[in-house]
Motif scaffolding. Structure first.
Motif, PDB file in Angstrom:
ATOM      1  N   PHE A  76      43.794  38.165  50.478  1.00 18.45           N
ATOM      2  CA  PHE A  76      43.154  38.738  49.908  1.00 18.45           C
ATOM      3  C   PHE A  76      42.123  39.977  51.126  1.00 18.45           C
ATOM      4  O   PHE A  76      40.877  39.339  51.506  1.00 18.45           O
ATOM      5  N   GLU A  77      42.842  41.154  50.875  1.00 18.16           N
ATOM      6  CA  GLU A  77      41.957  42.196  51.479  1.00 18.16           C
ATOM      7  C   GLU A  77      40.451  42.683  50.018  1.00 18.16           C
ATOM      8  O   GLU A  77      40.991  42.882  48.829  1.00 18.16           O
ATOM      9  N   LYS A  78      39.835  43.336  51.126  1.00 16.82           N
ATOM     10  CA  LYS A  78      38.849  44.512  49.720  1.00 16.82           C
ATOM     11  C   LYS A  78      39.007  45.352  49.142  1.00 16.82           C
ATOM     12  O   LYS A  78      40.024  45.926  49.552  1.00 16.82           O
ATOM     13  N   THR A  79      39.329  45.523  47.501  1.00 14.84           N
ATOM     14  CA  THR A  79      39.728  47.058  47.314  1.00 14.84           C
ATOM     15  C   THR A  79      38.581  47.951  47.692  1.00 14.84           C
ATOM     16  O   THR A  79      39.112  49.419  46.968  1.00 14.84           O
ATOM     17  N   GLY A  80      37.518  48.508  47.368  1.00 16.94           N
ATOM     18  CA  GLY A  80      36.484  48.998  47.576  1.00 16.94           C
ATOM     19  C   GLY A  80      36.307  49.345  46.645  1.00 16.94           C
ATOM     20  O   GLY A  80      34.714  50.119  46.471  1.00 16.94           O
ATOM     21  N   ASP A  81      36.088  48.354  45.237  1.00 15.06           N
ATOM     22  CA  ASP A  81      35.828  48.413  44.046  1.00 15.06           C
ATOM     23  C   ASP A  81      34.951  47.078  44.524  1.00 15.06           C
ATOM     24  O   ASP A  81      34.844  45.776  43.739  1.00 15.06           O
ATOM     25  N   ALA A  82      33.539  46.862  44.084  1.00 11.65           N
ATOM     26  CA  ALA A  82      32.535  46.124  44.336  1.00 11.65           C
ATOM     27  C   ALA A  82      32.687  45.121  42.998  1.00 11.65           C
ATOM     28  O   ALA A  82      32.620  43.833  43.540  1.00 11.65           O
ATOM     29  N   THR A  83      33.274  44.922  42.486  1.00  9.56           N
ATOM     30  CA  THR A  83      33.179  44.556  41.148  1.00  9.56           C
ATOM     31  C   THR A  83      34.180  43.870  41.138  1.00  9.56           C
ATOM     32  O   THR A  83      34.413  42.844  40.654  1.00  9.56           O
ATOM     33  N   LYS A  84      35.814  44.463  41.338  1.00  3.70           N
ATOM     34  CA  LYS A  84      37.253  43.690  41.369  1.00  3.70           C
ATOM     35  C   LYS A  84      36.413  42.495  42.325  1.00  3.70           C
ATOM     36  O   LYS A  84      37.341  41.825  42.439  1.00  3.70           O
ATOM     37  N   ASP A  85      36.326  43.109  43.189  1.00  6.74           N
ATOM     38  CA  ASP A  85      36.181  41.894  44.799  1.00  6.74           C
ATOM     39  C   ASP A  85      35.537  40.973  43.885  1.00  6.74           C
ATOM     40  O   ASP A  85      35.356  40.243  45.037  1.00  6.74           O
ATOM     41  N   ALA A  86      34.718  40.798  43.435  1.00  2.17           N
ATOM     42  CA  ALA A  86      33.839  39.985  43.286  1.00  2.17           C
ATOM     43  C   ALA A  86      34.258  39.163  42.110  1.00  2.17           C
ATOM     44  O   ALA A  86      34.105  37.676  42.385  1.00  2.17           O
ATOM     45  N   ALA A  87      35.112  39.419  41.894  1.00  2.00           N
ATOM     46  CA  ALA A  87      36.067  39.041  40.753  1.00  2.00           C
ATOM     47  C   ALA A  87      37.124  37.915  41.807  1.00  2.00           C
ATOM     48  O   ALA A  87      37.552  36.917  41.208  1.00  2.00           O
ATOM     49  N   LEU A  88      37.648  38.400  42.427  1.00  2.41           N
ATOM     50  CA  LEU A  88      38.324  38.182  43.305  1.00  2.41           C
ATOM     51  C   LEU A  88      37.738  36.974  43.891  1.00  2.41           C
ATOM     52  O   LEU A  88      38.918  36.196  44.186  1.00  2.41           O
ATOM     53  N   ALA A  89      36.473  37.199  44.672  1.00  3.18           N
ATOM     54  CA  ALA A  89      36.124  36.379  45.299  1.00  3.18           C
ATOM     55  C   ALA A  89      36.085  34.543  44.357  1.00  3.18           C
ATOM     56  O   ALA A  89      36.014  33.221  44.760  1.00  3.18           O
ATOM     57  N   ASP A  90      35.371  35.827  43.177  1.00  2.37           N
ATOM     58  CA  ASP A  90      35.260  34.039  42.330  1.00  2.37           C
ATOM     59  C   ASP A  90      36.588  33.150  41.936  1.00  2.37           C
ATOM     60  O   ASP A  90      36.321  32.450  41.338  1.00  2.37           O
ATOM     61  N   SER A  91      37.593  33.809  41.719  1.00  2.00           N
ATOM     62  CA  SER A  91      38.483  33.467  41.399  1.00  2.00           C
ATOM     63  C   SER A  91      39.108  32.345  42.540  1.00  2.00           C
ATOM     64  O   SER A  91      39.708  31.719  42.016  1.00  2.00           O
ATOM     65  N   ALA A  92      39.000  32.922  43.850  1.00  2.00           N
ATOM     66  CA  ALA A  92      39.394  32.237  45.020  1.00  2.00           C
ATOM     67  C   ALA A  92      39.010  31.229  44.626  1.00  2.00           C
ATOM     68  O   ALA A  92      39.351  29.606  45.052  1.00  2.00           O
ATOM     69  N   LEU A  93      37.298  30.520  44.129  1.00  2.00           N
ATOM     70  CA  LEU A  93      36.738  29.737  44.384  1.00  2.00           C
ATOM     71  C   LEU A  93      36.216  28.905  43.358  1.00  2.00           C
ATOM     72  O   LEU A  93      36.213  27.383  43.313  1.00  2.00           O
ATOM     73  N   SER A  94      36.909  29.720  42.020  1.00  2.00           N
ATOM     74  CA  SER A  94      37.305  28.837  40.658  1.00  2.00           C
ATOM     75  C   SER A  94      39.028  27.438  41.251  1.00  2.00           C
ATOM     76  O   SER A  94      38.770  26.199  41.062  1.00  2.00           O
ATOM     77  N   VAL A  95      39.637  28.371  42.384  1.00  2.00           N
ATOM     78  CA  VAL A  95      40.810  27.464  42.922  1.00  2.00           C
ATOM     79  C   VAL A  95      40.562  26.020  43.445  1.00  2.00           C
ATOM     80  O   VAL A  95      40.875  25.297  42.842  1.00  2.00           O
ATOM     81  N   ASN A  96      39.337  26.260  43.986  1.00  2.00           N
ATOM     82  CA  ASN A  96      38.991  25.939  44.883  1.00  2.00           C
ATOM     83  C   ASN A  96      38.154  24.584  44.405  1.00  2.00           C
ATOM     84  O   ASN A  96      38.142  23.415  44.971  1.00  2.00           O
ATOM     85  N   SER A  97      37.620  25.102  43.740  1.00  2.00           N
ATOM     86  CA  SER A  97      36.880  24.410  42.511  1.00  2.00           C
ATOM     87  C   SER A  97      37.403  23.241  41.834  1.00  2.00           C
ATOM     88  O   SER A  97      37.379  21.540  41.654  1.00  2.00           O
ATOM     89  N   VAL A  98      39.039  23.345  41.974  1.00  2.00           N
ATOM     90  CA  VAL A  98      39.398  22.931  41.210  1.00  2.00           C
ATOM     91  C   VAL A  98      39.766  21.312  41.438  1.00  2.00           C
ATOM     92  O   VAL A  98      39.984  20.218  41.713  1.00  2.00           O
TER      93      VAL A  98
END
Length: 219
Positions: A76-98
């Motif tokens: 995934f690439e940055k959307t240009g929206d800091a809030t969306k980008d933060a949600a995407l990054a933490d979504s990936a870390l959620s997958v990694n945590s499992v």
């Protein structure tokens, strides 16, 4: 059998959110793979990259580690929206945590409860225990792609994405045997997730619905 032999427990998002995310997944399919790729939300790179499983920062985020023979790749690439980008990054870390819980053979890892909450946390614990109780793990590479993110107010986000498990496989920890069975449509999964931003600013995955073999994710 690929490395996720059973569905992650399906949990109810709101009806409107689930329908909206499913529609996003269908749109992605019509565009073809490779479009709308999102990668490394905090790298600044325009090219698809994989956020490291060991990401941590000064905000007290737990370090996540993977064995050398397993890898998650998030396209995934940055959307240009800091809030969306933060949600995407933490979504990936959620997958990694499992996955880290599976590798560690324990659901008491710091990251699991850090990046997951509510029904998604309960489902993630149950899911990881399926591996742990069978002395299973997985090896290879799993690819996550075709991301869509929608915000709802200041503290809620909905993220949909696909996974490609065709290059990752179940491994028996006791025998070391890897189940290298042929790839089928079930190696591709569509995920609809709901995230909530907590008081510390972490976007925790709170709800998740998965559709294994979804046409929207097929190559």
């Amino acid at each position: 059998m690929n490395r996720r032999p059973t569905l992650l427990a399906a949990l109810a998002l709101t009806a409107a959110a689930a329908l909206s995310l499913s529609a996003c997944g269908s749109d992605d399919s019509s565009k073809g793979k490779g479009n709308d790729k999102i990668a490394g939300a905090d790298t600044g790179s325009e090219a698809p990259v994989s956020p490291s499983p060991s990401v941590s920062d000064s905000a007290g985020r737990p370090k996540i580690t993977f064995p050398s023979d397993a890898k998650n790749v998030f396209e995934f690439e940055k959307t240009g929206d800091a809030t969306k980008d933060a949600a995407l990054a933490d979504s990936a870390l959620s997958v990694n945590s499992v996955d880290e819980a599976i590798f560690e053979g324990s659901v008491d890892t710091k990251a699991l409860g850090f990046y997951n909450a509510d029904k998604a946390l309960s489902a993630s614990i149950t899911y990881a225990l399926r591996y742990i109780n069978k002395s299973d793990t997985w090896v290879g590479e799993t690819r996550y792609f075709d991301y869509k993110v929608t915000l709802s107010g200041d503290n809620k986000a909905y993220v949909t994405y696909c996974s490609d498990e065709s290059k990752s496989y179940i491994k028996d920890k006791k025998t070391g045997k890897v189940d290298n069975t042929p790839t089928t449509a079930n190696a591709y999964v569509l995920y609809n997730t709901g995230l909530t931003r907590n008081a510390d600013g972490v976007w925790q995955t709170a709800n998740i619905v998965s559709d294994r073999g979804a046409k929207a994710c097929q190559p």
